[in-house]
Design a protein around this motif. Structure first.
Motif, PDB file in Angstrom:
ATOM      1  N   GLU A   1       0.803  -1.223   0.000  1.00  0.00           N
ATOM      2  CA  GLU A   1       0.000   0.000   0.000  1.00  0.00           C
ATOM      3  C   GLU A   1       0.836   1.272   0.000  1.00  0.00           C
ATOM      4  N   ASP A   2       1.896   1.300   0.793  1.00  0.00           N
ATOM      5  CA  ASP A   2       2.713   2.507   0.900  1.00  0.00           C
ATOM      6  C   ASP A   2       3.667   2.707  -0.284  1.00  0.00           C
ATOM      7  N   GLN A   3       3.668   1.765  -1.237  1.00  0.00           N
ATOM      8  CA  GLN A   3       4.543   1.881  -2.412  1.00  0.00           C
ATOM      9  C   GLN A   3       3.768   2.059  -3.721  1.00  0.00           C
ATOM     10  N   VAL A   4       2.458   2.147  -3.644  1.00  0.00           N
ATOM     11  CA  VAL A   4       1.638   2.261  -4.852  1.00  0.00           C
ATOM     12  C   VAL A   4       1.966   3.531  -5.631  1.00  0.00           C
ATOM     13  N   GLN A   5       2.013   4.654  -4.955  1.00  0.00           N
ATOM     14  CA  GLN A   5       2.293   5.908  -5.652  1.00  0.00           C
ATOM     15  C   GLN A   5       3.644   5.859  -6.344  1.00  0.00           C
ATOM     16  N   GLU A   6       4.668   5.382  -5.670  1.00  0.00           N
ATOM     17  CA  GLU A   6       5.994   5.270  -6.288  1.00  0.00           C
ATOM     18  C   GLU A   6       5.956   4.334  -7.498  1.00  0.00           C
ATOM     19  N   PHE A   7       5.259   3.219  -7.360  1.00  0.00           N
ATOM     20  CA  PHE A   7       5.186   2.257  -8.457  1.00  0.00           C
ATOM     21  C   PHE A   7       4.540   2.869  -9.699  1.00  0.00           C
ATOM     22  N   VAL A   8       3.371   3.475  -9.546  1.00  0.00           N
ATOM     23  CA  VAL A   8       2.662   3.965 -10.737  1.00  0.00           C
ATOM     24  C   VAL A   8       3.217   5.280 -11.278  1.00  0.00           C
ATOM     25  N   GLN A   9       3.660   6.165 -10.398  1.00  0.00           N
ATOM     26  CA  GLN A   9       4.110   7.465 -10.879  1.00  0.00           C
ATOM     27  C   GLN A   9       5.601   7.513 -11.196  1.00  0.00           C
TER      28      GLN A   9
END
Length: 127
Positions: A73-81
Motif C-alpha cells: 500500500e505505501d509503495q503504490v504511488q511510487e510504483f505507478v508514478q
C-alpha cells in the motif's frame, strides 16, 4: 444507457451535456470511447495481471484500480508514478478505503489506455 455501456452513466451524461453542450453524436462517440477503454483495460488486467482489482466506474469516467495485492500500500504511488510514469490519481486522499489504489481517466484516446496497461504489466513483471 447502463445496459449499453455496462455501468451507470447518468452523472457523466449530465456533466457532459451541461459542461459542453455538444450534440448526441459527440456524446455517443465519447461514451463509446470510455466504454471501450474500460473493457480493454479490465479484460487485459484480469487476464494478464489478476492481482489488480478493476472496479466498475460509477458516475465518472475514471476507473478505480486496487493495486494492494500487487504492491504494498505505501509503495503504490511510487510504483505507478515513478516506475510506470503514469499520470494517475493515487488513492488515500479520500480516506483509508482507497489507500493502495489509483484512478485512471478513461475519457482519453485508446492508445493512452493501452500504453498504461502495457506499462503496468511490464513493470509488475519486474517487481
Amino acid at each position: 444507457m447502463e445496459k449499453k455501456y455496462g455501468f451507470p452513466i447518468e452523472t457523466i451524461g449530465m456533466a457532459f451535456s451541461a459542461g459542453y453542450g455538444y450534440d448526441e453524436d459527440w456524446f455517443d462517440h465519447t461514451m463509446d470511447t470510455i466504454w471501450n477503454n474500460y473493457r480493454y483495460l479490465k479484460e487485459e488486467l484480469n487476464k494478464r495481471l489478476p492481482q489488480v482489482t478493476v472496479y466498475v466506474p460509477k458516475g465518472t469516467c475514471q476507473v478505480f484500480l486496487d493495486l494492494r495485492e500487487l504492491v504494498p500500500e505505501d509503495q503504490v504511488q511510487e510504483f505507478v508514478q515513478i516506475k510506470c510514469h503514469l499520470p494517475v490519481d493515487c488513492g488515500g486522499w479520500s480516506g483509508e478505503n482507497d489507500k493502495g489504489s489509483v484512478r485512471i481517466n478513461l475519457a482519453t484516446g485508446p492508445a493512452y489506455i493501452k500504453n498504461a496497461v502495457e506499462t503496468l504489466i511490464f513493470e509488475a513483471k519486474r517487481l
